[in-house]
Design an enzyme around this catalytic site. Structure first.
Site: not given
Ligand code: UDP
Length: 323
Positions: A31, A74, A141, A145, A205-206, A278
């Site tokens: 790492d 990693a 991302y 992968k 909340i996104y 995304g």
């Molecule tokens: N999310 C959110 N608020 C935050 C972080 C994430 O609303 O502070 C939402 C994000 O848009 C997704 C879900 O929670 O829909 C899970 O996000 P996370 O980043 O934990 O994992 P991901 O699904 O991106 O791997």
């Protein structure tokens, strides 16, 4: 057996290394500590600090460890960041990943265990998601992968390097000793728990206009210890291919918040923000293949228990790791 664990100082890698050691494997952690933490490396493991782009150093570390298998954790793994800095994702996850893979082939390693992701699918045609769904990632991302998955298939066919690739859904939770600490935290559950700890006034909340019952994104949260157990099952020779790992249950962002409030007993204020670029609206796994082929069963499938394990760890480590 001896396992070479890249990213073994990171969240999932550290907990998989711990599970390997508990199961009697010898572990070398490789790492660069860019995302990981020295104190997240189990004391029973050998630790080699090295960069993922230094092919010669990686090769020497593998030669010295003479591993039976490599587990490759990693990587960069943030959907949002990959939308603003795609080159970081293609360079680290693909170019640097190839350096490791070539070193594995050169050193005669027999097995490669790869951390892939449900982000390789993009928005799915149907739920729950099986491994045969088309893979159409909507962020760099997931694309990075997927590119590496394809390379693995060809390396297996042509060089005979056996691989198993796990497509994780949303890893969450903690073990007794190791948990989730990113220097810049973007993940939902740790961010919500920071509010419960009093370290942030509110969470965010996104997106509240997704085509889901409450308008927020739905994800399948899986306990990190259950992920680790699947990796150990995957080490059995002959077990190879692509496997989804999730619980088959979807929870919306709002449901995660409610669960965190219940587990912590705190009120967690939330601000509603625009969508994060995304993000697919819904991702829910079918892990039937892992259950059938590997004999894997989640031991901690309930979101409440997953969150409780994370909460216990964050309460013991309110500032995360010291380094
Ligand atoms: N999310 C959110 N608020 C935050 C972080 C994430 O609303 O502070 C939402 C994000 O848009 C997704 C879900 O929670 O829909 C899970 O996000 P996370 O980043 O934990 O994992 P991901 O699904 O991106 O791997």
């Amino acid at each position: 057996m001896n396992i070479f664990v890249t990213g073994g100082a990171g969240y999932i890698g550290s907990i998989c290394a711990e599970a390997l050691l508990e199961a009697g494997y010898a572990v070398t952690v490789y790492d660069d500590l860019s995302e990981g933490h020295r104190s997240a490396v189990d004391r029973r493991a050998r630790f080699v600090q090295g960069r993922p782009d230094e092919a010669g150093h990686i090769f020497n570390a593998i030669q010295e460890a003479r591993p039976d298998a490599i587990m490759h954790f990693a990587a960069n793994a943030l959907v949002g960041e990959s939308m603003t800095n795609p080159r970081k994702y293609f360079h680290n996850n693909v170019v640097n990943g190839l350096k490791l893979l070539d070193a594995a082939v050169e050193a005669g390693v027999k097995k490669f265990v790869f951390s892939s992701t449900c982000a390789t699918y993009g928005p799915p045609e149907r739920l729950p998601m099986t491994e045969d769904l088309p893979q159409r990632p909507i962020n760099p991302y997931g694309e990075s992968k997927l590119m590496f998955e394809k390379v693995l298939s060809w390396y297996q066919r042509i060089y005979g390097l056996e691989f198993i690739a796990f497509r994780y859904f949303n890893a969450a939770g903690a073990s007794e000793r190791f948990g989730e600490h990113h220097r810049i935290e973007t993940h939902l559950i740790p961010n919500v728990l920071k509010v419960a700890l009093g370290q942030k006034p509110h969470c965010e909340i996104y997106g509240t206009d997704y085509p889901t019952p409450d308008g927020t994104c739905i994800r399948d949260y899986i306990h990190v210890r259950d992920l680790a157990r699947a990796h150990i099952l995957g080490l059995t020779p002959g077990r190879q291919g692509f496997y989804n790992l999730g619980n088959g249950d979807g929870y919306s962002v709002r449901q995660v918040l409610q669960t965190c409030e219940k587990v912590t007993g705190k009120t967690i204020p939330a601000l509603e923000k625009p969508r994060r670029p995304g993000d697919p609206p819904r991702l829910i796994a079918s892990a039937a293949r892992a259950m059938e082929d590997l004999g894997w069963q989640p031991e901690c499938p309930r979101l409440e228990d997953i969150v409780a394990s994370a909460w216990a760890w964050h309460q013991r480590h309110p500032q995360g790791y010291p380094d």
